[in-house]
Design an enzyme around this catalytic site. Sequence first.
Site, PDB file in Angstrom:
ATOM      1  N   LYS A 197     -23.716  -7.696 -14.930  1.00 36.33           N
ATOM      2  CA  LYS A 197     -24.265  -6.800 -13.914  1.00 36.33           C
ATOM      3  C   LYS A 197     -25.183  -7.528 -12.932  1.00 36.33           C
ATOM      4  O   LYS A 197     -25.020  -7.409 -11.713  1.00 36.33           O
ATOM      5  CB  LYS A 197     -25.029  -5.659 -14.589  1.00 36.33           C
ATOM      6  CG  LYS A 197     -25.787  -4.743 -13.631  1.00 36.33           C
ATOM      7  CD  LYS A 197     -26.469  -3.622 -14.368  1.00 36.33           C
ATOM      8  CE  LYS A 197     -27.575  -4.086 -15.258  1.00 36.33           C
ATOM      9  NZ  LYS A 197     -28.740  -4.627 -14.505  1.00 36.33           N
ATOM     10  N   THR A 198     -26.162  -8.265 -13.461  1.00 37.46           N
ATOM     11  CA  THR A 198     -27.125  -8.934 -12.584  1.00 37.46           C
ATOM     12  C   THR A 198     -26.435  -9.981 -11.714  1.00 37.46           C
ATOM     13  O   THR A 198     -26.758 -10.140 -10.534  1.00 37.46           O
ATOM     14  CB  THR A 198     -28.235  -9.599 -13.428  1.00 37.46           C
ATOM     15  OG1 THR A 198     -28.829  -8.604 -14.269  1.00 37.46           O
ATOM     16  CG2 THR A 198     -29.304 -10.199 -12.532  1.00 37.46           C
ATOM     17  N   GLN A 210     -25.237   3.932 -20.808  1.00 38.97           N
ATOM     18  CA  GLN A 210     -26.498   3.332 -21.258  1.00 38.97           C
ATOM     19  C   GLN A 210     -27.705   4.086 -20.714  1.00 38.97           C
ATOM     20  O   GLN A 210     -28.804   3.540 -20.624  1.00 38.97           O
ATOM     21  CB  GLN A 210     -26.561   1.859 -20.831  1.00 38.97           C
ATOM     22  CG  GLN A 210     -25.481   0.999 -21.480  1.00 38.97           C
ATOM     23  CD  GLN A 210     -25.637  -0.473 -21.146  1.00 38.97           C
ATOM     24  OE1 GLN A 210     -26.539  -1.154 -21.625  1.00 38.97           O
ATOM     25  NE2 GLN A 210     -24.740  -0.973 -20.306  1.00 38.97           N
ATOM     26  N   ARG A 267     -25.679  -4.797 -28.486  1.00 36.93           N
ATOM     27  CA  ARG A 267     -26.649  -5.895 -28.451  1.00 36.93           C
ATOM     28  C   ARG A 267     -26.134  -7.089 -29.259  1.00 36.93           C
ATOM     29  O   ARG A 267     -26.628  -8.203 -29.096  1.00 36.93           O
ATOM     30  CB  ARG A 267     -28.013  -5.474 -29.037  1.00 36.93           C
ATOM     31  CG  ARG A 267     -28.750  -4.317 -28.376  1.00 36.93           C
ATOM     32  CD  ARG A 267     -28.862  -4.472 -26.901  1.00 36.93           C
ATOM     33  NE  ARG A 267     -27.787  -3.754 -26.223  1.00 36.93           N
ATOM     34  CZ  ARG A 267     -27.407  -3.964 -24.970  1.00 36.93           C
ATOM     35  NH1 ARG A 267     -27.985  -4.905 -24.252  1.00 36.93           N
ATOM     36  NH2 ARG A 267     -26.431  -3.259 -24.421  1.00 36.93           N
ATOM     37  N   ASP A 299     -30.362  -1.140  -8.668  1.00 37.93           N
ATOM     38  CA  ASP A 299     -30.028  -1.583 -10.024  1.00 37.93           C
ATOM     39  C   ASP A 299     -30.339  -0.461 -11.016  1.00 37.93           C
ATOM     40  O   ASP A 299     -31.225   0.369 -10.785  1.00 37.93           O
ATOM     41  CB  ASP A 299     -30.861  -2.830 -10.344  1.00 37.93           C
ATOM     42  CG  ASP A 299     -30.419  -3.515 -11.617  1.00 37.93           C
ATOM     43  OD1 ASP A 299     -29.302  -3.236 -12.097  1.00 37.93           O
ATOM     44  OD2 ASP A 299     -31.191  -4.349 -12.141  1.00 37.93           O
ATOM     45  N   GLU A 300     -29.623  -0.435 -12.134  1.00 39.75           N
ATOM     46  CA  GLU A 300     -29.849   0.536 -13.218  1.00 39.75           C
ATOM     47  C   GLU A 300     -29.915   1.967 -12.675  1.00 39.75           C
ATOM     48  O   GLU A 300     -30.837   2.735 -12.979  1.00 39.75           O
ATOM     49  CB  GLU A 300     -31.156   0.202 -13.973  1.00 39.75           C
ATOM     50  CG  GLU A 300     -31.205  -1.198 -14.557  1.00 39.75           C
ATOM     51  CD  GLU A 300     -30.365  -1.369 -15.825  1.00 39.75           C
ATOM     52  OE1 GLU A 300     -29.553  -0.471 -16.117  1.00 39.75           O
ATOM     53  OE2 GLU A 300     -30.512  -2.399 -16.485  1.00 39.75           O
TER      54      GLU A 300
END
Length: 677
Positions: free
Chosen positions: A42-43, A271, A625, A240-241
């Site tokens: 994503k980043t 998420q 995770r 973002d997010e």
Amino acid sequence: MNDSDTLINVKEIIKGLNEKQIEAVKITDGPVLVISGPGSGKTRCLTHRVAYLIYQGILPENILAVTFTNKASGEMRERVEKLLGSPSASSTSSEQASSGRFMTTPQIGTFHSIGLKILRNEAPQLGYRRNFTVFDEDDQLGLLKRVMGDLEIDAKSFNPKIILYKISELKTQLIFPENHEPKDYYSEILAKIYKKYQQELKDLNAVDFDDLIVLPVKIFKQNSETLTKYQEMWKYILVDEYQDTSHDQYVLISLLAQKYRNLFCIGDDAQSIYQFRRADIRNILNFQKDYPEAKVVMLEQNYRSTKNIITAAQEIISKNKNQIQKSLWTENNHGEKILVAETINERHEAGFVISRMEDLMKSGLGAKDFAVLYRTHAQSRAIEEALIMSGFPYQIIGGLKFYERKEIKDILAYLKLVVNPTDSLALERIYNVPTRGIGKSIIEKVRNNSEKNIVAALAVSLESKNLPPRQLTAVTDFHKLLTDIGEISEKKNLREIIKYIIKKINYEDYLREFSLSKTGDYENLEDRMENLKELQTVASKYDDLSGKEGVEKFLEEVALLQHTDKLRNDPDRITLMTIHASKGLEFPVVFIIGMEEGLFPHSRTTYNPHELEEERRLCYVAITRAKDHLILTYTKYRRIFGSSSATLPSRFIGEIPVACADWQMIDDFDADDKIYY
């Protein structure tokens, strides 16, 4: 810089991106929603898009990138500068040097920092001066108490901390004093306080944290010219997010993007786990309704986890109805099967976790490669004790170690006075917990009294009768409280003493008030009360000892545990954290403990479909995770308040495909070798 240089730089920007990431990066105009699954880059996608826009001729100063944390903003800025070859984010010129370097970077910051920037320029439109002060929580509470005093509203009937929380809720929903419509007596009082509180802030030329978002929205809605100015400034907006945005943040972004509609939002509805922080999942779910012309790009390739882990995560999240359909996949190998272990109780569960860690460490893994995740903070206690007694260093992320938590230390201080009435440090901690109106000067007199026994020293102070009537009453009540606790400790066991203290001092009411003044996952009342339940669970192992003897043994054990833990300050440490705190992190080995109905999913969510879906998203986050090894544990029996109750495995375990997991019943494990309980 000529065309061939630009072509080379663009190739560098998209180098290493997969097909879907390139698609997201290269859509320059119009609304774009990128659903970015866990571990899908994503980043990388976000930062490479910023660089791509600039190499397409868009001025850096026309780009706004919004994040949720200062850390995320800093990382994004560094990555963008590296891609652009920018020497400094603070440079003021937007000219491109012949070497291809860009002398500015886009505006990158958190929602609140962007709001602050707008407000510094535009505050006079609302009657503020530009040098306004931003009030912190203590400032806000002090002002609110003053406001309530001026309005002659009793702080005992209307708790200032609760009122402040309610005002914050109203602001998030963009309900201002002038358009707040009271529906009952309580909301009428709230409206009166809110109106005067906001006016007092203005008179002081101050704003609170919520105002940094809501006041820019107010300005934009009142003044179309001002809105147009910022729309022209930030023609390209990236968020973002996006799944974590609240209503006021959503409106702020919507207004800024209204004219050019070049809005790029990246996130993952699967998420969205921060409803308790006012995140509104509808913002991301309704993106295509808000922008019918939007292009949607799905980043579904996971680079982090094995096929077995991804298959399990995908199967679990697929059960949610309110979601954007996605299909997470990976080119990684199948890896080891997920281990699902049934243990007898939380003592055996902790021992099994340690045993499994020791086995995996033989393959070359270090302590830093392990994470233990749990739904509630209270679950950390058994694992912490197992790690300490086994000699493993550990750290807790996003929270405090069990015996360092406020509510635990408060009750321990009362217990310390039971066995050691001369412990003035314990007295310092609890003489005003809960608040009972005893001043520090009185306690100093008690400490300096020739009578070292605290209870006796208080009695001496009372006999002198040189205290004002109000303080005399407070000290009298406190003296009686300590005397009563002392008498109870002669008759009851440790667990009953703890229950008596909690009830006698109305500690739950005190924690409710205290918690409302704090923010964050750990700071809520439910976590604190669950920690107190866990303290009683620990105490139950001393049920066979008489009161004071049990208290002494328990305090000795706690002291030894804390001392042993402090002796180990190893940077290579096992990580413990709640699942909420784990978002955005990854580990080679992940344990998720307490996979039981009522614990995970939490009991309060069972009958609420929306909250149950958030629990499933939380499970999805937890599972993803893990990179290589995932171990899920549940117990047949769990002790709560010191009493053992039968449990059922979490429904989430039942949703894992059989082919992805191995099930084990650890019923013959000798946990006593690993943990003292």
